[in-house]
Design a protein around this motif. Structure first.
Motif, PDB file in Angstrom:
ATOM      1  N   PRO A  71       0.828  -1.207   0.000  1.00  0.00           N
ATOM      2  CA  PRO A  71       0.000   0.000   0.000  1.00  0.00           C
ATOM      3  C   PRO A  71       0.868   1.264   0.000  1.00  0.00           C
ATOM      4  O   PRO A  71       1.690   1.437   0.892  1.00  0.00           O
ATOM      5  CB  PRO A  71      -0.807  -0.103   1.294  1.00  0.00           C
ATOM      6  N   PRO A  72       0.717   2.144  -1.002  1.00  0.00           N
ATOM      7  CA  PRO A  72       1.564   3.334  -1.082  1.00  0.00           C
ATOM      8  C   PRO A  72       1.213   4.370  -0.019  1.00  0.00           C
ATOM      9  O   PRO A  72       2.072   4.873   0.669  1.00  0.00           O
ATOM     10  CB  PRO A  72       1.289   3.883  -2.488  1.00  0.00           C
ATOM     11  N   ASN A  73      -0.045   4.689   0.114  1.00  0.00           N
ATOM     12  CA  ASN A  73      -0.511   5.660   1.100  1.00  0.00           C
ATOM     13  C   ASN A  73      -1.720   5.077   1.790  1.00  0.00           C
ATOM     14  O   ASN A  73      -2.825   5.150   1.272  1.00  0.00           O
ATOM     15  CB  ASN A  73      -0.896   6.986   0.430  1.00  0.00           C
ATOM     16  N   LEU A 161       0.564  -0.873   8.122  1.00  0.00           N
ATOM     17  CA  LEU A 161       0.015  -0.015   7.080  1.00  0.00           C
ATOM     18  C   LEU A 161      -1.038  -0.804   6.313  1.00  0.00           C
ATOM     19  O   LEU A 161      -0.794  -1.947   5.927  1.00  0.00           O
ATOM     20  CB  LEU A 161       1.109   0.432   6.116  1.00  0.00           C
ATOM     21  N   TYR A 162      -2.206  -0.202   6.086  1.00  0.00           N
ATOM     22  CA  TYR A 162      -3.277  -0.893   5.376  1.00  0.00           C
ATOM     23  C   TYR A 162      -4.131   0.124   4.629  1.00  0.00           C
ATOM     24  O   TYR A 162      -4.134   1.311   4.946  1.00  0.00           O
ATOM     25  CB  TYR A 162      -4.149  -1.691   6.352  1.00  0.00           C
ATOM     26  N   ALA A 168      -3.196  -6.008   0.505  1.00  0.00           N
ATOM     27  CA  ALA A 168      -2.078  -6.443   1.334  1.00  0.00           C
ATOM     28  C   ALA A 168      -1.793  -5.441   2.448  1.00  0.00           C
ATOM     29  O   ALA A 168      -1.993  -4.234   2.282  1.00  0.00           O
ATOM     30  CB  ALA A 168      -0.834  -6.611   0.477  1.00  0.00           C
ATOM     31  N   CYS A 169      -1.336  -5.951   3.577  1.00  0.00           N
ATOM     32  CA  CYS A 169      -0.965  -5.115   4.716  1.00  0.00           C
ATOM     33  C   CYS A 169       0.530  -5.236   4.955  1.00  0.00           C
ATOM     34  O   CYS A 169       1.113  -6.304   4.785  1.00  0.00           O
ATOM     35  CB  CYS A 169      -1.709  -5.542   5.968  1.00  0.00           C
ATOM     36  N   MET A 181      -0.868 -10.934   3.197  1.00  0.00           N
ATOM     37  CA  MET A 181      -2.102 -10.813   2.426  1.00  0.00           C
ATOM     38  C   MET A 181      -3.285 -11.180   3.332  1.00  0.00           C
ATOM     39  O   MET A 181      -3.224 -12.140   4.091  1.00  0.00           O
ATOM     40  CB  MET A 181      -2.079 -11.749   1.219  1.00  0.00           C
ATOM     41  N   PRO A 182      -4.375 -10.427   3.237  1.00  0.00           N
ATOM     42  CA  PRO A 182      -5.567 -10.741   4.031  1.00  0.00           C
ATOM     43  C   PRO A 182      -6.343 -11.909   3.413  1.00  0.00           C
ATOM     44  O   PRO A 182      -6.112 -12.282   2.264  1.00  0.00           O
ATOM     45  CB  PRO A 182      -6.389  -9.450   3.967  1.00  0.00           C
ATOM     46  N   ILE A 183      -7.251 -12.467   4.192  1.00  0.00           N
ATOM     47  CA  ILE A 183      -8.148 -13.511   3.695  1.00  0.00           C
ATOM     48  C   ILE A 183      -9.588 -13.053   3.931  1.00  0.00           C
ATOM     49  O   ILE A 183      -9.857 -12.206   4.771  1.00  0.00           O
ATOM     50  CB  ILE A 183      -7.897 -14.873   4.380  1.00  0.00           C
TER      51      ILE A 183
END
Length: 186
Positions: A71-73, A161-162, A168-169, A181-183
Protein backbone atom coordinates in the motif's frame (compact mmCIF):
# COMPACT_ATOMS: atom_id res chain seq x y z
CA UNK A 1 7.67 -11.81 2.24
CA UNK A 2 10.47 -10.27 4.27
CA UNK A 3 12.60 -7.46 2.86
CA UNK A 4 15.66 -6.17 4.66
CA UNK A 5 16.37 -2.47 4.84
CA UNK A 6 19.86 -1.35 3.90
CA UNK A 7 20.78 2.26 4.65
CA UNK A 8 17.19 3.49 4.65
CA UNK A 9 16.17 1.85 1.36
CA UNK A 10 14.40 -1.46 0.94
CA UNK A 11 16.64 -3.46 -1.33
CA UNK A 12 15.58 -5.96 -3.97
CA UNK A 13 17.58 -9.13 -4.18
CA UNK A 14 17.78 -11.92 -6.70
CA UNK A 15 17.68 -14.65 -4.08
CA UNK A 16 14.77 -16.20 -2.18
CA UNK A 17 15.76 -17.26 1.33
CA UNK A 18 13.66 -20.09 2.84
CA UNK A 19 11.38 -19.12 5.72
CA UNK A 20 13.09 -21.52 8.14
CA UNK A 21 16.40 -19.71 7.55
CA UNK A 22 14.79 -16.31 8.18
CA UNK A 23 13.24 -17.68 11.40
CA UNK A 24 16.61 -19.13 12.46
CA UNK A 25 18.32 -15.79 11.93
CA UNK A 26 15.58 -13.90 13.78
CA UNK A 27 15.84 -16.21 16.80
CA UNK A 28 19.63 -16.16 16.93
CA UNK A 29 20.16 -12.45 16.28
CA UNK A 30 18.23 -10.91 19.15
CA UNK A 31 21.32 -8.83 19.93
CA UNK A 32 21.45 -6.17 17.21
CA UNK A 33 25.19 -5.61 17.64
CA UNK A 34 26.01 -8.57 15.37
CA UNK A 35 27.35 -7.83 11.91
CA UNK A 36 25.82 -10.23 9.40
CA UNK A 37 27.57 -10.85 6.10
CA UNK A 38 25.88 -12.78 3.35
CA UNK A 39 26.78 -14.18 0.00
CA UNK A 40 24.73 -16.26 -2.39
CA UNK A 41 25.05 -18.08 -5.64
CA UNK A 42 22.68 -19.84 -7.99
CA UNK A 43 21.58 -22.63 -5.60
CA UNK A 44 22.90 -21.77 -2.15
CA UNK A 45 23.82 -18.97 0.20
CA UNK A 46 25.90 -18.30 3.29
CA UNK A 47 25.35 -16.06 6.31
CA UNK A 48 28.42 -15.25 8.42
CA UNK A 49 27.69 -14.02 11.94
CA UNK A 50 30.70 -13.42 14.22
CA UNK A 51 32.29 -16.89 14.46
CA UNK A 52 29.29 -18.78 13.04
CA UNK A 53 28.74 -19.67 9.37
CA UNK A 54 25.31 -20.86 8.23
CA UNK A 55 24.76 -22.32 4.77
CA UNK A 56 21.36 -22.70 3.10
CA UNK A 57 19.80 -23.71 -0.19
CA UNK A 58 18.01 -20.92 -2.01
CA UNK A 59 14.48 -21.32 -3.32
CA UNK A 60 14.50 -21.61 -7.11
CA UNK A 61 12.60 -19.18 -9.27
CA UNK A 62 12.04 -15.48 -9.52
CA UNK A 63 10.15 -13.78 -6.73
CA UNK A 64 7.04 -11.94 -7.95
CA UNK A 65 7.02 -8.15 -7.98
CA UNK A 66 5.92 -7.45 -4.41
CA UNK A 67 6.14 -3.66 -4.70
CA UNK A 68 2.93 -3.58 -6.73
CA UNK A 69 0.90 -4.86 -3.75
CA UNK A 70 2.46 -2.71 -1.01
CA UNK A 71 0.00 0.00 0.00
CA UNK A 72 1.56 3.33 -1.08
CA UNK A 73 -0.51 5.66 1.10
CA UNK A 74 -2.62 3.89 3.61
CA UNK A 75 -3.79 4.10 7.17
CA UNK A 76 -1.21 3.53 9.88
CA UNK A 77 -1.48 2.04 13.33
CA UNK A 78 1.09 1.11 15.97
CA UNK A 79 1.12 -1.69 18.52
CA UNK A 80 3.56 -3.72 20.63
CA UNK A 81 4.69 -7.01 19.14
CA UNK A 82 4.46 -9.02 22.37
CA UNK A 83 0.88 -7.87 23.02
CA UNK A 84 -0.20 -9.07 19.57
CA UNK A 85 1.68 -12.38 19.85
CA UNK A 86 0.09 -13.06 23.25
CA UNK A 87 -3.39 -12.46 21.82
CA UNK A 88 -2.71 -14.65 18.79
CA UNK A 89 -1.43 -17.44 21.06
CA UNK A 90 -4.55 -17.15 23.24
CA UNK A 91 -6.82 -17.51 20.19
CA UNK A 92 -4.81 -20.39 18.68
CA UNK A 93 -6.90 -23.06 20.41
CA UNK A 94 -10.02 -21.80 18.62
CA UNK A 95 -8.68 -21.85 15.04
CA UNK A 96 -5.81 -24.36 14.97
CA UNK A 97 -7.96 -27.16 13.54
CA UNK A 98 -9.71 -25.06 10.88
CA UNK A 99 -8.71 -24.83 7.24
CA UNK A 100 -8.14 -21.08 7.01
CA UNK A 101 -7.06 -20.45 10.62
CA UNK A 102 -8.86 -17.14 10.23
CA UNK A 103 -8.49 -14.32 12.75
CA UNK A 104 -10.24 -10.99 12.23
CA UNK A 105 -8.66 -7.74 13.37
CA UNK A 106 -11.18 -4.98 14.00
CA UNK A 107 -9.28 -1.69 14.12
CA UNK A 108 -10.46 0.99 16.54
CA UNK A 109 -8.80 4.20 17.72
CA UNK A 110 -7.21 2.76 20.88
CA UNK A 111 -7.38 -1.00 20.37
CA UNK A 112 -7.38 -3.85 17.89
CA UNK A 113 -10.12 -6.38 18.65
CA UNK A 114 -9.10 -9.88 17.59
CA UNK A 115 -11.86 -12.42 16.98
CA UNK A 116 -11.59 -16.11 16.12
CA UNK A 117 -14.55 -18.33 15.22
CA UNK A 118 -14.64 -22.08 14.65
CA UNK A 119 -18.07 -22.97 13.27
CA UNK A 120 -17.29 -26.72 13.10
CA UNK A 121 -16.76 -27.01 16.86
CA UNK A 122 -19.02 -24.10 17.88
CA UNK A 123 -16.19 -22.20 19.56
CA UNK A 124 -15.14 -18.58 19.45
CA UNK A 125 -12.67 -16.30 21.15
CA UNK A 126 -12.06 -12.60 21.48
CA UNK A 127 -9.13 -10.54 22.74
CA UNK A 128 -7.84 -7.02 22.32
CA UNK A 129 -4.48 -5.33 21.83
CA UNK A 130 -3.83 -1.67 22.68
CA UNK A 131 -2.87 0.42 19.66
CA UNK A 132 -2.50 3.95 18.34
CA UNK A 133 -4.66 4.54 15.26
CA UNK A 134 -6.15 7.54 13.50
CA UNK A 135 -9.02 5.63 11.93
CA UNK A 136 -11.54 3.04 13.04
CA UNK A 137 -14.17 0.66 11.79
CA UNK A 138 -12.02 -1.46 9.46
CA UNK A 139 -12.01 -5.25 9.93
CA UNK A 140 -9.30 -7.31 8.21
CA UNK A 141 -9.05 -11.11 8.19
CA UNK A 142 -5.72 -12.94 8.32
CA UNK A 143 -4.46 -16.50 8.47
CA UNK A 144 -3.26 -16.70 12.10
CA UNK A 145 -0.08 -18.60 11.23
CA UNK A 146 1.03 -16.16 8.52
CA UNK A 147 0.32 -13.15 10.73
CA UNK A 148 2.06 -14.70 13.72
CA UNK A 149 5.16 -15.62 11.69
CA UNK A 150 5.48 -12.13 10.24
CA UNK A 151 5.06 -10.35 13.57
CA UNK A 152 7.41 -12.72 15.42
CA UNK A 153 10.46 -11.56 13.42
CA UNK A 154 9.83 -7.85 14.04
CA UNK A 155 11.04 -5.60 16.84
CA UNK A 156 8.86 -4.62 19.81
CA UNK A 157 7.30 -1.48 18.26
CA UNK A 158 5.34 -2.53 15.15
CA UNK A 159 3.71 -0.28 12.56
CA UNK A 160 0.93 -1.68 10.39
CA UNK A 161 0.02 -0.01 7.08
CA UNK A 162 -3.28 -0.89 5.38
CA UNK A 163 -5.79 0.48 2.89
CA UNK A 164 -8.79 -1.81 3.26
CA UNK A 165 -9.75 -5.41 4.06
CA UNK A 166 -8.95 -6.75 0.58
CA UNK A 167 -5.46 -5.34 0.01
CA UNK A 168 -2.08 -6.44 1.33
CA UNK A 169 -0.96 -5.11 4.72
CA UNK A 170 2.56 -4.12 5.67
CA UNK A 171 3.99 -4.78 9.11
CA UNK A 172 7.30 -3.06 9.77
CA UNK A 173 9.70 -2.47 12.60
CA UNK A 174 13.32 -1.44 12.75
CA UNK A 175 14.79 -2.45 9.39
CA UNK A 176 12.35 -5.25 8.51
CA UNK A 177 9.21 -5.03 6.39
CA UNK A 178 6.74 -7.95 6.22
CA UNK A 179 3.90 -8.14 3.73
CA UNK A 180 0.85 -10.21 4.74
CA UNK A 181 -2.10 -10.81 2.43
CA UNK A 182 -5.57 -10.74 4.03
CA UNK A 183 -8.15 -13.51 3.70
CA UNK A 184 -11.92 -13.31 3.34
CA UNK A 185 -13.79 -14.45 6.45
CA UNK A 186 -17.44 -15.41 6.75
Amino acid sequence: LVVLNKDGEYEDSSVIVPLDMVSFLAKNLKDTSHIVKYDYGLHSGVFSISDMVVRFRTVEGKYPSYKSVIPPNGEELKFHRQDMLSSLNALSAVVNNTTTKGISLQIELLEIILTAVNIDFNRSGRDSVPCESKSKGVTIGFNKDFLQTAISVLGEAVTMLYIDSSRACVFKSDNILCLVMPIMLK
